[in-house]
Scaffold this active site. Structure first.
Site, PDB file in Angstrom:
ATOM      1  N   SER A 261      47.347  94.541 -27.563  1.00  0.00           N
ATOM      2  CA  SER A 261      48.201  94.560 -26.378  1.00  0.00           C
ATOM      3  C   SER A 261      48.954  93.248 -26.258  1.00  0.00           C
ATOM      4  O   SER A 261      48.649  92.271 -26.938  1.00  0.00           O
ATOM      5  CB  SER A 261      47.338  94.758 -25.129  1.00  0.00           C
ATOM      6  OG  SER A 261      46.636  93.559 -24.864  1.00  0.00           O
ATOM      7  N   LYS A 262      49.928  93.276 -25.374  1.00  0.00           N
ATOM      8  CA  LYS A 262      50.734  92.091 -25.099  1.00  0.00           C
ATOM      9  C   LYS A 262      49.820  90.920 -24.712  1.00  0.00           C
ATOM     10  O   LYS A 262      50.022  89.789 -25.115  1.00  0.00           O
ATOM     11  CB  LYS A 262      51.671  92.460 -23.942  1.00  0.00           C
ATOM     12  CG  LYS A 262      52.593  91.388 -23.492  1.00  0.00           C
ATOM     13  CD  LYS A 262      53.518  91.948 -22.438  1.00  0.00           C
ATOM     14  CE  LYS A 262      53.498  91.093 -21.199  1.00  0.00           C
ATOM     15  NZ  LYS A 262      54.298  91.577 -20.112  1.00  0.00           N
ATOM     16  N   ARG A 263      48.781  91.249 -23.940  1.00  0.00           N
ATOM     17  CA  ARG A 263      47.873  90.205 -23.471  1.00  0.00           C
ATOM     18  C   ARG A 263      47.083  89.567 -24.617  1.00  0.00           C
ATOM     19  O   ARG A 263      46.771  88.394 -24.594  1.00  0.00           O
ATOM     20  CB  ARG A 263      46.923  90.765 -22.408  1.00  0.00           C
ATOM     21  CG  ARG A 263      47.075  90.023 -21.099  1.00  0.00           C
ATOM     22  CD  ARG A 263      46.332  90.690 -19.976  1.00  0.00           C
ATOM     23  NE  ARG A 263      47.108  91.791 -19.427  1.00  0.00           N
ATOM     24  CZ  ARG A 263      46.623  92.988 -19.173  1.00  0.00           C
ATOM     25  NH1 ARG A 263      45.364  93.276 -19.428  1.00  0.00           N
ATOM     26  NH2 ARG A 263      47.387  93.919 -18.652  1.00  0.00           N
ATOM     27  N   GLY A 265      48.182  88.966 -27.522  1.00  0.00           N
ATOM     28  CA  GLY A 265      49.066  87.993 -28.144  1.00  0.00           C
ATOM     29  C   GLY A 265      48.955  86.661 -27.427  1.00  0.00           C
ATOM     30  O   GLY A 265      48.741  85.612 -28.047  1.00  0.00           O
ATOM     31  N   TYR A 273      55.603  91.025 -29.422  1.00  0.00           N
ATOM     32  CA  TYR A 273      56.915  91.648 -29.288  1.00  0.00           C
ATOM     33  C   TYR A 273      57.816  91.260 -30.474  1.00  0.00           C
ATOM     34  O   TYR A 273      57.621  90.199 -31.077  1.00  0.00           O
ATOM     35  CB  TYR A 273      57.588  91.206 -27.992  1.00  0.00           C
ATOM     36  CG  TYR A 273      57.067  91.912 -26.759  1.00  0.00           C
ATOM     37  CD1 TYR A 273      56.129  92.928 -26.855  1.00  0.00           C
ATOM     38  CD2 TYR A 273      57.530  91.564 -25.493  1.00  0.00           C
ATOM     39  CE1 TYR A 273      55.647  93.579 -25.723  1.00  0.00           C
ATOM     40  CE2 TYR A 273      57.057  92.209 -24.355  1.00  0.00           C
ATOM     41  CZ  TYR A 273      56.119  93.218 -24.481  1.00  0.00           C
ATOM     42  OH  TYR A 273      55.664  93.857 -23.360  1.00  0.00           O
TER      43      TYR A 273
END
Ligand code: GLU
Length: 506
Positions: A261-263, A265, A273
């Protein structure tokens, strides 16, 4: 039987930045389309106005441009099935929803948001479906007369699919093979909202049909929605035109536990992204691979290997090679773990493999951002060629190449000063004279002269090599030191020795 032209689509909702999993979906769509001379369509699924984010569509298009995966048809490029933005197709969908109601496969539901909220509170795991729909306010439970009255009074309502009881919905997935669902587990999804906008479920089916999509690739997270879509294809009488489905394996966290997930990263210190994404509402900037210094070729290459391989040990592929080698049977069902170290390895390999000329614009910009104007193009190309094997991310070109353009601003004195001797001062004074007399300013000549002088002065070459490097670049880094001197040229080399010497002896 006529063979249909392959048509695939990437159908993102413009709700924020583009996750690398999204770009992998684009890539697999693209590879499949190009392999079979087909069309790649970009359709913007923006029917959920609450989740719409300004700028997200333009950002998605920019990502595709950066990656070189340009759609044949899109809101920007147009095409025979325009418009490609679902919000601009609003008027198309109602007719299909109404048709389903007439056929008994869908129904009007008049429940207010408050009533539904109450049900969710009162009934554990409440789902609007076969178990409860008989007792709720909809055209299945109310009389025809009551329904007409409510409709005439323009009572806000939605249209829901009527999922059948005790049936199995089956389909063949190009990656997963036979997939089956029990309809008792599926709820009666809303198809048309009270404001007349279709939901994703209705719009995706109608548009895949109208846009003649033959193969639909999407992430595994959409698998639970598949039974609703399959029922709609069947009820709308389009089953024979349904695309072949491919639900792509998830991209997993580095430890393999769950979707990346973005988190993750932010937590683990790498981008998730494709490009930087700035959320104007929250002021949050989510970093991207592009800005970190990835080449698009490397980014695509690494994405291709997340869940696919060609059956050999080959890891580096150009886009053309991927198009040639891509086959569905080599996509794995299992999720693919993301490994940032491996991602950087791909980038380093791609930087090595790239021609200096193709790296030049990026490198020029990186140097410019640091205040270095590399105006001599030929010199710049030579430097890029020399140092590219040492760069992992594009900004590394500053450390690896910057010293060819600017004198050291400071020196690593602790590595030089404590061991400095007058003999070393002598050595470098004579080195300057020796270098001045050199005709053939080449690596080997310089090295031979340097070593001969050290021997003559009874100094171990090792003791003067490090100071020499620090004179030229400022620290303990860079190419083979005589290679640096050769590229710098006589004038700059002599100048740097003289300047540094003054500091070292002071
Ligand atoms: N609009 C969906 C998304 O945001 C598309 C899913 C699909 O490809 O069917 O990803």
């Amino acid at each position: 039987m006529t063979i249909k032209k392959v048509r695939v689509r990437f159908a993102p909702s413009p709700t924020g930045g583009l996750h690398l999993g999204g770009v992998r979906t684009v890539l697999f769509n693209y590879l499949f389309a190009k392999k079979y001379d087909g069309d790649f369509v970009l359709r913007i699924e923006d029917t959920d106005q609450n989740r719409y984010v300004e700028g997200a569509e333009a950002y998605i298009l920019d990502c595709l441009k950066w990656c070189g995966l340009l759609p044949d048809e899109s809101p920007a490029a147009g095409g025979p099935f325009a418009p490609y933005r679902q919000s601009e197709r609003k008027s198309i969908y109602r007719e299909y929803a109404e048709r389903l109601v007439r056929q008994g496969h869908a129904y009007y539901a008049f429940d207010t948001p408050e009533e539904l909220e109450q049900n969710r509170r009162d009934i554990p795991n409440f789902q609007y479906g076969h178990a409860y729909r008989g007792g709720l306010r909809n055209s299945l439970s109310l009389s025809e007369h009551e329904v007409d009255e409510l409709l005439d009074a323009q009572t806000p309502h939605v249209i829901r699919i009527k999922v059948p009881v005790d049936e199995r919905v089956v389909f063949h997935d190009m990656i997963r093979g036979h997939v089956a669902f029990d309809t008792n587990q599926v709820d009666d999804k809303v198809l048309l909202k009270a404001d007349g906008m279709p939901t994703y479920h209705l719009a995706v089916v109608v548009d895949d049909y109208l846009m003649k999509i033959t193969h639909a690739f999407r992430g595994e997270e959409w698998l639970p929605s598949a039974p609703v879509h399959l029922l709609l294809w069947e009820y709308l009488g389009w089953k024979n035109d349904m695309p072949h489905w491919a639900h792509l394996p998830l991209i997993l966290k580095p430890d393999g536990h769950g979707k990346l997930s973005k988190r993750d990263g932010a937590r683990l210190g790498f981008p998730v992204y494709a490009m930087n994404w700035f959320d104007a509402k929250t002021g949050e900037l989510t970093p991207g691979f592009r800005e970190l210094g990835f080449l698009p070729e490397a980014f695509l290459n690494l994405l291709a290997t997340l869940g696919w391989n060609d059956g050999t040990d080959q890891e580096i592929f150009t886009l053309d090679e991927l198009i040639e080698k891509f086959t569905m049977d080599r996509i794995s069902k299992a999720g693919a773990k993301f490994d940032f170290e491996k991602a950087k390895w791909f980038n380093a390999e791609w930087i090595k493999k790239s021609e200096a000329g193709s790296l030049k614009p990026e490198v020029k910009k990186i140097l410019e951002d640091k205040g270095i104007l590399a105006t001599d193009e030929e010199y710049l190309l030579k430097v890029i060629d020399k140092v590219k094997d040492r760069c992992v991310l594009l900004p590394d070109f500053y450390q690896q190449a910057g010293y060819f353009f600017e004198q050291p601003k400071e020196y690593d004195l602790p590595s030089v000063k404590p061991k400095w001797t007058t003999a070393k001062t002598e050595f470098f004074r004579e080195l300057i004279s020796g270098f001045k007399a050199v005709d053939k300013w080449e690596e080997l000549e310089l090295e031979t002269l340097f070593k001969a002088l050290a021997e003559e002065k009874a100094i171990k070459a090792g003791e003067v090599l490090l100071p020499f490097r620090i004179m030229l670049v400022g620290g303990k880094f860079g190419l083979h030191v005589f290679d640096i001197a050769a590229v710098l040229g006589k004038e700059k080399t002599l100048d740097r020795i003289e300047k540094a010497l003054a500091v070292f002896v002071a």
